[in-house]
Design a protein around this motif. Structure first.
Motif, PDB file in Angstrom:
ATOM      1  N   MET A   8     -21.369  61.326  87.336  1.00 48.88           N
ATOM      2  CA  MET A   8     -21.049  59.955  87.691  1.00 48.88           C
ATOM      3  C   MET A   8     -22.253  59.018  87.647  1.00 48.88           C
ATOM      4  N   ASN A   9     -23.468  59.542  87.801  1.00 48.24           N
ATOM      5  CA  ASN A   9     -24.661  58.701  87.803  1.00 48.24           C
ATOM      6  C   ASN A   9     -25.456  58.798  86.512  1.00 48.24           C
ATOM      7  N   HIS A 153     -17.744  49.568  93.473  1.00 45.50           N
ATOM      8  CA  HIS A 153     -17.068  50.601  94.261  1.00 45.50           C
ATOM      9  C   HIS A 153     -15.709  50.887  93.645  1.00 45.50           C
ATOM     10  N   TYR A 180     -15.823  53.005  88.858  1.00 42.48           N
ATOM     11  CA  TYR A 180     -15.962  53.932  89.977  1.00 42.48           C
ATOM     12  C   TYR A 180     -14.619  54.440  90.485  1.00 42.48           C
ATOM     13  N   THR A 184     -15.631  55.713  96.299  1.00 42.70           N
ATOM     14  CA  THR A 184     -17.025  55.366  96.014  1.00 42.70           C
ATOM     15  C   THR A 184     -17.455  54.189  96.876  1.00 42.70           C
ATOM     16  N   ASN A 190     -25.158  51.269  92.766  1.00 41.81           N
ATOM     17  CA  ASN A 190     -23.928  50.920  92.061  1.00 41.81           C
ATOM     18  C   ASN A 190     -23.900  49.450  91.639  1.00 41.81           C
TER      19      ASN A 190
END
Length: 346
Positions: A8-9, A153, A180, A184, A190
Motif C-alpha cells: 500500500m505504501n 483516507h 485508499y 485507512t 497519505n
C-alpha cells in the motif's frame, strides 16, 4: 486489490512487479510472507465496496482517469463514490494553504464561477482541506459544475468532519475519489501521496495561496514532474501566504494568473457561452422563513452585518440565527467574515 493491500505504501513497486511478471495474477504467485493477511484485507474491502455501492476504477480499464494513467506512480486502483466521469471535459485542480486569507478564498470562488461561465463541462479537483480546497469545492457546487474530492483516507470517513456536507453535496455532480481502502486513517504521509492524484488528474493546476513551504508546493512540483500546466496567483512581497506562489512565478515554474481569462487564454481553450446556472435560485426557494428574513437583511448591507445586529433586526434568538447562518453559509448563500460579521453572496 490484494497487491495494493500488500504494498500500500509502494505504488512504484507494484508497477515494477506488473512489468516483470506481466499480470497481477502472476505477480501474486511470487509473494511470500504477508500475502494471506493482504488477501483477507482485500476480501473485506470487496464486502465494503458491495455494501456501499462504491465504484472501482482499475488501472487497466478504459474508465480509469486517462491523465492520471500517464503518471509513472499512478495508483493501480481508485475507489469512487458519486457521479464521477474522470475522462469527460476539462479538469482543473485548485490548491492552496489551509490558512487562506479572505482575499484568497474570494479569488478562488470568483475563479471557479467565471470558469463555469466561460467553459462547458469543467470539473474542479481538490482535497477538501480547510482554506483554498474547500473554497474551490463550494464554488463549484454554487456554480453547478462537477467537483471531485481526493481525500487522504478511505471512503468510510470524511476528513475534516466539518466539511462532511460539502462532500455529500459533491456526490450529486462529481464525488469522492481515493486510492485508499476503508479503514485507512488520514495520516500525514497519505496527504503527500494523494497530492499526486490531484496533480495527475488535471489539465491545469492553480496554486492560489501558499507559504514558502507546504503541501501546495509539493502538488506544484508534481505538476511540473507530470508536465502539467501550472499557474500561481501573485501576492504582495511581504505576504507570507504568497511567498510560495511568488517563488513559483519567479522561477518560471508557474504562469501568473489573475483571472479565469488568463487560464483560458494560456490553455488555448475555446471560450464558450454557457447558460447561467439556476442553482442559486433553487437554493432560495428552499429557504425557511427565518433564513429568508436574514438573507433579506444581509442583502441591504454591502459591508456585512454583525450577528448581534441580525438577532435584533430579525427578531430571532441567537441560537436560531447562528444555526440559520451556518446552514446558509454551507449552501453558499452567505459568507462569514472576521469579528462575527456576515454578508450575502451573489
Amino acid at each position: 486489490m490484494a497487491l495494493c493491500a500488500l504494498h500500500m505504501n509502494s505504488v512504484r513497486r507494484i508497477h515494477l512487479l506488473l512489468d516483470h511478471y506481466g499480470s497481477a495474477r502472476e505477480a501474486w504467485k511470487h509473494e511470500g510472507e504477508g500475502a494471506n493477511a493482504a488477501l483477507q484485507k482485500a476480501y473485506k474491502e470487496l464486502d465494503f465496496i458491495h455494501q456501499h455501492q462504491i465504484a472501482i476504477f482499475d488501472y487497466t480499464h478504459s474508465d480509469y482517469p486517462d491523465r492520471l494513467r500517464q503518471c509513472p506512480d499512478a495508483p493501480l486502483i481508485l475507489y469512487g463514490k458519486g457521479n464521477i466521469h474522470p475522462n469527460q471535459g476539462k479538469f482543473i485542480s485548485i490548491v492552496g494553504t489551509r490558512a487562506a486569507s479572505e482575499r484568497g478564498k474570494e479569488f478562488t470562488r470568483q475563479l471557479v464561477l467565471d470558469l463555469a461561465q466561460k467553459m462547458s463541462n469543467v470539473t474542479i479537483v481538490s482535497g477538501l482541506a480547510f482554506g483554498v480546497d474547500v473554497a474551490a469545492h463550494r464554488a463549484a457546487l454554487e456554480a453547478g459544475i462537477s467537483t471531485i474530492i481526493v481525500p487522504a483516507h478511505g471512503l468510510d470517513r470524511i476528513y475534516p468532519p466539518l466539511h462532511r456536507q460539502v462532500a455529500v453535496d459533491a456526490l450529486e455532480n462529481g464525488g469522492i475519489l481515493t486510492e485508499y481502502m476503508s479503514g485507512t486513517e488520514p495520516e500525514r504521509f497519505n496527504f503527500v501521496a494523494r497530492n499526486r492524484i490531484i496533480a495527475g488528474m488535471a489539465d491545469a493546476i492553480v496554486v492560489v495561496e501558499s507559504r514558502a513551504k507546504g503541501g501546495s508546493l509539493i502538488t506544484a512540483q508534481m505538476a511540473c514532474d507530470y508536465d502539467r500546466s501550472l499557474f500561481a496567483v501573485p501576492g504582495r512581497p511581504n505576504d507570507l501566504n504568497s511567498r510560495g506562489c511568488n517563488e513559483l512565478i519567479r522561477n518560471q515554474k508557474a504562469a501568473l494568473i489573475e483571472s479565469a481569462d488568463d487560464l483560458v487564454l494560456q490553455m488555448q481553450w475555446e471560450e464558450e457561452s454557457v447558460p447561467v446556472q439556476t442553482k442559486m435560485a433553487d437554493l432560495l426557494v428552499d429557504l425557511n422563513e427565518d433564513e429568508k428574513r436574514l438573507l433579506q437583511i444581509l442583502r441591504t448591507a454591502e459591508d456585512g452585518v454583525h450577528i448581534n445586529s441580525l438577532v435584533m433586526e430579525a427578531g430571532l434568538d441567537y441560537a436560531s440565527t447562528a444555526s440559520s447562518l451556518m446552514m446558509m453559509e454551507m449552501n453558499g448563500l452567505v459568507k462569514s467574515l472576521p469579528g462575527g460579521m456576515y454578508r450575502s453572496v451573489g
